[in-house]
Design an enzyme around this catalytic site. Structure first.
Site, PDB file in Angstrom:
ATOM      1  N   CYS A 132     -57.361  21.035 -68.585  1.00  0.00           N
ATOM      2  CA  CYS A 132     -56.881  20.854 -69.958  1.00  0.00           C
ATOM      3  C   CYS A 132     -55.456  21.392 -70.111  1.00  0.00           C
ATOM      4  CB  CYS A 132     -57.868  21.482 -70.945  1.00  0.00           C
ATOM      5  SG  CYS A 132     -57.723  20.819 -72.617  1.00  0.00           S
ATOM      6  N   HIS A 139     -62.825  18.431 -69.381  1.00  0.00           N
ATOM      7  CA  HIS A 139     -63.507  19.676 -69.018  1.00  0.00           C
ATOM      8  C   HIS A 139     -64.660  19.388 -68.053  1.00  0.00           C
ATOM      9  CE1 HIS A 139     -61.735  22.728 -71.768  1.00  0.00           C
ATOM     10  NE2 HIS A 139     -61.356  21.638 -72.407  1.00  0.00           N
ATOM     11  N   GLU A 144     -66.549  21.438 -66.608  1.00  0.00           N
ATOM     12  CA  GLU A 144     -67.673  22.353 -66.853  1.00  0.00           C
ATOM     13  C   GLU A 144     -68.492  21.936 -68.065  1.00  0.00           C
ATOM     14  OE1 GLU A 144     -64.882  23.499 -69.943  1.00  0.00           O
ATOM     15  OE2 GLU A 144     -64.627  22.883 -67.860  1.00  0.00           O
TER      16      GLU A 144
END
Length: 358
Positions: A240, A325, A327
């Site tokens: 990001c 992202h 994750e």
């Protein structure tokens, strides 16, 4: 129940009912399209300085708990919902979203026509808003504070594990990034946003992760030379804001989107295979493709909806950066493989160096 309003700097007024701390609050108004994960969204440090509009009609139905925070506190300036549930029902619930807002001293507004509000943001672009109990003239706003400094760790902190040693440079990291690295068996040292190359070198890490965070990446222009040095000398992964900073450090430029990408269902295409991944995203800025030096970088992923750059890979260095992202939390886990791929690049580099020495 106290009546309140969201005033936009463009003149629109949206009535509702005050929740949370009920204090007057001002911030950049953005919207998120995720259907679940409101606790993770509210506690994501990337929302520092922003008022979050939830597109999903009802928020808070499964409550909040101690495990789903992405940071130790809420950094958002406010929360806007169509409805809020004050009687959540879930086995893990330890309280309501409204109680969380009150305890975190964050203002909110519910009973708002969020569909019309989102349409307004999409038309006007991201605008400043004021949560207030009175209709008044919109206040003059000074230049926004440097948000990364507010959310970054002030001191290094190490999480022990037997695996590769990763330096995580903290621009406002989500807890889930740290947990993803720990799950891979990594030893992780969390570092302040202004960590220099020499400070990283003193730790002798095996690799470096540049985290997500709030605000305009160009506010960190004074640190770009150090970021380039670090990412040139160590296998690196940018996520990001970290992705944007790596691109800037190597001479590219960024631009602000009209209303950003925020949600858990953004499709990105891997350019080499054509395979599509559904990703979790939260950002206002993107890397301008025409500014990338394509002799040094290849575009790894592209956003299917608007064609913007979603990932880059250096042609000669073990350096990858993605706008989304991997994750997730909340969101799909389609791209979690990027963490294991990052560690694979570290192991391969270690093997090559070991072979050269021997």
């Amino acid at each position: 129940m106290k009546k309140g309003y969201l005033l936009l700097e463009t003149g629109e007024i949206f009535p509702g009912t005050l929740i949370g701390s009920q204090e007057e609050s001002i911030g950049e108004v953005v919207f998120n399209t995720s259907m679940t994960g409101y606790q993770e969204i509210m506690s994501d440090p990337s929302y520092a300085g922003q008022i979050i509009v939830f597109c999903y009609p009802i928020i808070g139905n499964y409550g909040v708990n101690a495990n789903d925070f992405e940071a130790e506190t809420l950094y958002a300036k406010g929360i806007i919902t169509g409805e809020i549930c004050n009687a959540p029902n879930h086995y893990s619930s330890q309280g309501s979203a409204d109680i969380l807002l009150k305890g975190s001293e964050v203002s909110g507004l519910t009973g708002v026509d969020t569909r019309e509000l989102v349409k307004t943001i999409r038309k006007r672009g991201t605008v400043k808003g004021l949560i207030t109990s009175d209709i008044k003239q919109f206040p003059t706003i000074a230049h926004s504070d440097f948000l990364v400094k507010e959310v970054s760790t002030s001191q290094p902190k190490t999480y022990e594990n037997p695996g590769a040693h990763i330096a995580l440079i903290d621009y406002g990291h989500k807890k889930s990034i740290l947990h993803a690295l720990l799950k891979e068996g990594c030893k992780v040292t969390l570092l302040p946003y202004d960590t220099t190359f020499n400070q990283v070198k003193a730790l002798s890490p095996d690799g470096v992760v540049f985290s997500n965070g709030p605000g305009n990446p160009e506010e960190l222009k004074d640190h770009l030379a150090e970021i380039k040095m670090i990412s040139t000398h160590y296998p690196s992964l940018g996520i990001c804001l970290g992705h944007q900073l790596i691109a800037l450090a190597f001479g590219a430029r960024t631009q602000k989107l009209l209303f950003g990408h925020r949600g858990g269902n953004h499709p990105v295409k891997e350019t080499s295979t054509g395979k599509v991944f559904i990703t979790s995203q939260n950002h206002s800025y993107v890397v301008k493709e025409e500014s990338l030096d394509l002799s040094k970088f290849e575009v790894l992923f592209k956003n299917i909806n608007d064609g913007t750059v979603e990932g880059i890979r250096h042609r000669n260095l073990p350096l990858v950066a993605v706008q989304f992202h991997p994750e997730a939390n909340p969101g799909p886990h389609d791209t979690t493989y990027l963490f294991s791929a990052f560690l694979k690049s570290i192991n391969e580099r270690t093997e090559v160096m070991s072979y050269a020495i021997n």
